[in-house]
Design an enzyme around this catalytic site. Structure first.
Site, mmCIF file in Angstrom:
data_model
loop_
_atom_site.group_PDB
_atom_site.id
_atom_site.type_symbol
_atom_site.label_atom_id
_atom_site.label_comp_id
_atom_site.label_asym_id
_atom_site.label_seq_id
_atom_site.Cartn_x
_atom_site.Cartn_y
_atom_site.Cartn_z
ATOM 1 C CG HIS A 196 3.504 -42.359 -77.367
ATOM 2 N ND1 HIS A 196 2.743 -41.997 -76.296
ATOM 3 C CD2 HIS A 196 2.642 -42.412 -78.409
ATOM 4 C CE1 HIS A 196 1.473 -41.846 -76.678
ATOM 5 N NE2 HIS A 196 1.395 -42.081 -77.953
ATOM 6 C CG ASP A 235 -2.126 -48.723 -75.386
ATOM 7 O OD1 ASP A 235 -1.006 -49.247 -75.591
ATOM 8 O OD2 ASP A 235 -2.403 -47.554 -75.724
ATOM 9 C CE LYS A 262 0.830 -46.372 -76.633
ATOM 10 N NZ LYS A 262 -0.326 -45.822 -75.918
ATOM 11 C CE1 TYR A 310 -2.094 -41.531 -75.501
ATOM 12 C CE2 TYR A 310 -2.863 -43.531 -74.456
ATOM 13 C CZ TYR A 310 -2.370 -42.880 -75.554
ATOM 14 O OH TYR A 310 -2.163 -43.580 -76.724
HETATM 15 N N1 LIG Z 1 0.199 -44.894 -80.528
HETATM 16 C C1 LIG Z 1 -0.516 -43.861 -80.836
HETATM 17 O O1 LIG Z 1 -0.012 -42.856 -81.334
HETATM 18 C C2 LIG Z 1 -1.981 -43.896 -80.595
HETATM 19 C C3 LIG Z 1 -2.801 -42.956 -81.222
HETATM 20 C C4 LIG Z 1 -4.176 -43.013 -80.966
HETATM 21 C C5 LIG Z 1 -4.694 -43.998 -80.123
HETATM 22 N N2 LIG Z 1 -3.853 -44.866 -79.511
HETATM 23 C C6 LIG Z 1 -4.362 -45.908 -78.585
HETATM 24 O O2 LIG Z 1 -5.431 -46.561 -79.211
HETATM 25 C C7 LIG Z 1 -6.567 -46.541 -78.344
HETATM 26 C C8 LIG Z 1 -7.785 -46.683 -79.162
HETATM 27 O O3 LIG Z 1 -8.209 -45.397 -79.664
HETATM 28 P P1 LIG Z 1 -9.026 -45.298 -80.934
HETATM 29 O O4 LIG Z 1 -9.472 -43.951 -81.220
HETATM 30 O O5 LIG Z 1 -8.183 -45.938 -81.932
HETATM 31 O O6 LIG Z 1 -10.296 -46.209 -80.492
HETATM 32 P P2 LIG Z 1 -11.485 -46.680 -81.334
HETATM 33 O O7 LIG Z 1 -12.318 -47.517 -80.406
HETATM 34 O O8 LIG Z 1 -11.066 -47.209 -82.657
HETATM 35 O O9 LIG Z 1 -12.250 -45.344 -81.660
HETATM 36 C C9 LIG Z 1 -12.817 -44.593 -80.636
HETATM 37 C C10 LIG Z 1 -14.004 -43.877 -81.241
HETATM 38 O O10 LIG Z 1 -14.933 -44.856 -81.688
HETATM 39 C C11 LIG Z 1 -16.183 -44.664 -81.074
HETATM 40 N N3 LIG Z 1 -16.689 -45.993 -80.707
HETATM 41 C C12 LIG Z 1 -16.199 -46.852 -79.778
HETATM 42 N N4 LIG Z 1 -16.934 -47.980 -79.741
HETATM 43 C C13 LIG Z 1 -17.911 -47.807 -80.663
HETATM 44 C C14 LIG Z 1 -18.989 -48.614 -81.075
HETATM 45 N N5 LIG Z 1 -19.218 -49.813 -80.552
HETATM 46 N N6 LIG Z 1 -19.824 -48.129 -82.050
HETATM 47 C C15 LIG Z 1 -19.619 -46.928 -82.593
HETATM 48 N N7 LIG Z 1 -18.606 -46.106 -82.227
HETATM 49 C C16 LIG Z 1 -17.767 -46.554 -81.262
HETATM 50 C C17 LIG Z 1 -15.932 -43.784 -79.887
HETATM 51 O O11 LIG Z 1 -17.043 -42.996 -79.715
HETATM 52 P P3 LIG Z 1 -17.424 -42.300 -78.293
HETATM 53 O O12 LIG Z 1 -16.323 -41.351 -77.984
HETATM 54 O O13 LIG Z 1 -18.717 -41.642 -78.595
HETATM 55 O O14 LIG Z 1 -17.528 -43.419 -77.313
HETATM 56 C C18 LIG Z 1 -14.717 -42.976 -80.306
HETATM 57 O O15 LIG Z 1 -15.133 -41.845 -81.063
HETATM 58 C C19 LIG Z 1 -6.392 -45.260 -77.550
HETATM 59 O O16 LIG Z 1 -7.150 -45.210 -76.379
HETATM 60 C C20 LIG Z 1 -4.914 -45.340 -77.283
HETATM 61 O O17 LIG Z 1 -4.664 -46.245 -76.242
HETATM 62 C C21 LIG Z 1 -2.513 -44.843 -79.770
#
Ligand SMILES: NC(=O)c1ccc[n+]([C@@H]2O[C@H](COP(=O)([O-])OP(=O)(O)OC[C@H]3O[C@@H](n4cnc5c(N)ncnc54)[C@H](OP(=O)(O)O)[C@@H]3O)[C@@H](O)[C@H]2O)c1
Length: 312
Positions: A119, A52, A86, A57
């Site tokens: 987006h 994604d 997006k 980004y």
């Molecule tokens: N459409 C939108 O508006 C929107 C908004 C936000 C995100 N997104 C998309 O969603 C994706 C996912 O982002 P997210 O923040 O939702 O990802 P997520 O994987 O739910 O959260 C990421 C966070 O979790 C931690 N983490 C990851 N794996 C872990 C594990 N196994 N154990 C403990 N902590 C862990 C990471 O820590 P570390 O940093 O220390 O690794 C980071 O702080 C983004 O990259 C993007 O593509 C879209």
């Protein structure tokens, strides 16, 4: 949902034969360019086949570079991966949609996209400034374009075979309904924040009924603590099934029929986040009964991303 014998390879069919989305997706919202490249390669090596991305980004070039190198090294075909990007808020004017799309495709080094999303439903002042602000620091919105205008331009991309499917992100059911009803090419997916504290049950039910994939971001609650990763129910289930809290949260998301995006930044975490297995029914139901409700990302209120530094 197509549950292969391997839970990790679960795929969700997109409507109108637009292919299948691997439920486990890797998100590329990674501010650092070098970290984007290594994390994307690590994710591909760990088994992720769904990526994604977003113009906003500002790292599509790095993601593209990592994918080209990773596909070549692993003997993986382009058709074996699913790539989304997006359209950003400053490109909602219909005449800006195709150039924005082609720009993303060029940076990613691809010749088609599996999925292109709007987006956010917020149109910003059209132009190359992604975060247009007035002298008071307030976002300058564009009142001269509707979401349906933008959607029609997205439909033309599908007509021309430039992308297989289109959808929306950061959208509520109330905003989705009129687009769904007017659309000639129906939304194939919606990407929204979702985890046990924000299950989006009503939206998920609508999506299932209409054959739209609900693509959950923040399945780990953006890693925030306290948050779902430290929820007592999740910790207890994790201890019981011998998995980590992250693996339990990701498995729950897949098991309830959503696709998800997670952003592990190291090879170890990529392997951990890919190595999920189905939860026993009682554990799944216990998680469904969690009562805490919390939205973590404010992007749905303003269109301003919650986790991208200003000026980045
Ligand atoms: N459409 C939108 O508006 C929107 C908004 C936000 C995100 N997104 C998309 O969603 C994706 C996912 O982002 P997210 O923040 O939702 O990802 P997520 O994987 O739910 O959260 C990421 C966070 O979790 C931690 N983490 C990851 N794996 C872990 C594990 N196994 N154990 C403990 N902590 C862990 C990471 O820590 P570390 O940093 O220390 O690794 C980071 O702080 C983004 O990259 C993007 O593509 C879209």
């Amino acid at each position: 949902m197509i549950e292969s014998s391997d839970f990790r390879m679960t795929r969700i069919p997109l409507h109108h034969g637009a292919g299948q989305m691997p439920a486990l997706g890797f998100g590329t919202l990674i501010p650092d360019a070098a970290a984007t490249i290594t994390a994307t390669r690590d994710a591909l090596e760990a088994g992720f086949r769904h990526f994604d991305c977003a113009e906003r980004y500002r790292n599509e070039r790095e993601v593209g570079q990592a994918l080209q190198a990773g596909l070549a090294a692993g003997g993986i075909a382009r058709e074996d991966i699913f790539v989304t990007t997006k359209l950003w808020n400053s490109n909602h004017r219909p005449e800006r949609v195709e150039p924005a799309f082609e720009g993303s495709l060029d940076r990613l080094g691809l010749d088609y996209l599996d999925l292109y999303l709007i987006h956010t439903p917020f149109a910003f002042q059209p132009g190359d400034e992604q975060d247009p602000r007035d002298q008071n620091g307030d976002v300058i919105y564009d009142r001269g374009v509707t979401l349906l205008d933008t959607w029609k331009a997205m439909e033309s991309l599908v007509d021309r075979g430039r992308c297989r499917a289109i959808g929306l992100s950061d959208i509520s059911l109330n905003e989705l309904l009129p687009i769904y009803e007017s659309a000639r090419v129906k939304p194939a997916a919606v990407q929204v924040e979702s985890h046990p504290y924000l299950p989006e049950t009503e939206l998920l039910e609508f999506c299932k009924e209409k054959g739209i994939v609900l693509l959950a971001f923040a399945p780990l609650g953006h890693g925030m603590r306290p948050g779902p990763l430290e929820d007592p129910v999740i910790l207890a289930v994790a201890a019981r099934v011998g998995k980590t809290p992250a693996q339990v949260l990701l498995a729950w998301a897949v098991q309830r029929g959503t696709a998800l995006l997670t952003t592990p930044k190291t090879a170890t975490r990529a392997r951990e986040n890919f190595d999920i297995s189905a939860l026993p029914e009682d554990a799944f139901n216990e998680i469904n009964r969690i009562q805490t409700r919390q939205r973590l990302n404010p992007v749905v209120k303003t269109g301003v991303p919650g986790f991208i530094a200003q000026g980045n």
